[in-house]
Design a protein around this motif. Sequence first.
Motif, PDB file in Angstrom:
ATOM      1  N   ILE A 174      -7.408  14.794  54.699  1.00 23.43           N
ATOM      2  CA  ILE A 174      -6.439  15.136  55.656  1.00 23.43           C
ATOM      3  C   ILE A 174      -5.879  13.849  56.143  1.00 23.43           C
ATOM      4  O   ILE A 174      -4.642  13.837  56.580  1.00 23.43           O
ATOM      5  CB  ILE A 174      -7.225  16.188  56.847  1.00 23.43           C
ATOM      6  CG1 ILE A 174      -7.102  17.475  56.253  1.00 23.43           C
ATOM      7  CG2 ILE A 174      -5.948  15.929  58.152  1.00 23.43           C
ATOM      8  CD1 ILE A 174      -7.679  18.359  57.314  1.00 23.43           C
ATOM      9  N   ILE A 227      -3.137  12.601  54.145  1.00 24.95           N
ATOM     10  CA  ILE A 227      -2.052  13.667  54.098  1.00 24.95           C
ATOM     11  C   ILE A 227      -1.291  13.485  55.407  1.00 24.95           C
ATOM     12  O   ILE A 227      -0.114  13.602  55.356  1.00 24.95           O
ATOM     13  CB  ILE A 227      -2.452  14.947  53.764  1.00 24.95           C
ATOM     14  CG1 ILE A 227      -3.159  14.918  52.437  1.00 24.95           C
ATOM     15  CG2 ILE A 227      -1.390  16.117  53.595  1.00 24.95           C
ATOM     16  CD1 ILE A 227      -3.829  16.286  51.931  1.00 24.95           C
ATOM     17  N   VAL A 246       2.675  12.743  55.700  1.00 21.43           N
ATOM     18  CA  VAL A 246       3.997  13.730  56.636  1.00 21.43           C
ATOM     19  C   VAL A 246       4.231  12.895  57.807  1.00 21.43           C
ATOM     20  O   VAL A 246       5.473  13.199  57.987  1.00 21.43           O
ATOM     21  CB  VAL A 246       2.959  15.000  57.152  1.00 21.43           C
ATOM     22  CG1 VAL A 246       3.712  16.026  57.879  1.00 21.43           C
ATOM     23  CG2 VAL A 246       2.454  15.726  55.655  1.00 21.43           C
TER      24      VAL A 246
END
Length: 404
Positions: free
Chosen positions: A370, A373, A377
């Motif tokens: 995560i 990621i 983002v």
Amino acid sequence: MARFKYSGRDKRGKRQGTINSSSRREALLKLKEEGIRINDITEIPESILTKDITFGNPVKLEHFVIYLRQFSTLLKAGVTVVDATAILAEQTESKALKKALIVIEQDLREGNPLSESVRKQKKIFSPIFVSMIKAGEAGGNMDETLERLAVHFEKQHHTRQKIISSLTYPLVIGIIAIAVVIFLLVSIVPTFVKMFADMGGELPAITQFVLNASSFMQKFWWLLALIMILFSVVIVYMRKSKETKFYLDYAALRLPIFGKMLQKAVLARMTRTLSSLFSSSVPILQAMTIVEDVVENEVIARVIRDSRDSLEKGLSMTLPMKRHWAFPPLVTQMISIGEESGALDSMLDKIADFYEKEVDIGTDRLKSLIEPIMIVVLACLIGGIVTSIMVPMFDMFNQFDKKY
């Protein structure tokens, strides 16, 4: 701690007032020691201003585990249940647990068993605790039962903390990303609106989109806040109903990445609780009923309910589990072996150990996955806003260079 209003007489004449005490009996004893002969004593109902408002269990799990460890140690040292309860009421750091133990001590001194005393403190002591204490009283192995409860709650706490820690990072990054985007749209982007208007011409699509979003945020920020509040209220309300909670839990278990981890955590909780109850000689049907209430997932709870019905009909408890997608073959096969061999508690313990390790490994992997990621983002969101502002500015500079 309750509050009582009394009226009576002492050497000086009539006396009336209020006194704080854990029970009516204790209040009478205190007033008697002060030389007051009581004519009337009544408990004052708690008001909203004086009542302690708590959500969920008011006792932290780590405080509860310490209490269990200390209780077990005192009983092994030969201290009676009543005296051990009095000692622990003085030592515990939890105010809520202290109040409960004071009441329990008074109840024990009146001749009531511990299982009945703790049953009255529903906010503090869960059904699994009450049932295992009752079984420990019947079997005469209270110290072992308390030690088993401590291990159970420790492992449950560890698994829950691993899940929370894995979900905290994306949640925090998500909140930061939303806050930064809102700040840029409300404070930074509006400063360029007049400049772009003076430039004239057609703006790039991305710039026009960001300007429209900025304008919307400035005018209707309250609407977005209201939607978020209403959404939160609706979710909380839906979880109060078993029917709607079922669909929320179903959706959670079907989530990509997170769903598998939540499924393993629920299965670990279910098997660990069943194992603890069986090890304490709690009847199997009663154990299934308790687990149905404490598993905290309506999808799994319904399967457990069907398994209990299957047992009542004289069939295997694994039949409903084998037909449900939430129970992997590993779980149903090991439970079947446990039923046939008479070592069901041991098999359930092994299943719980396996899934608790799986949750540990899964949460560590999830964090490592995560993190990049969420960074990408966040970079895309902020980079997109910055790009939407910079592109027309570069066009403006190019036009300026051509003129001069």
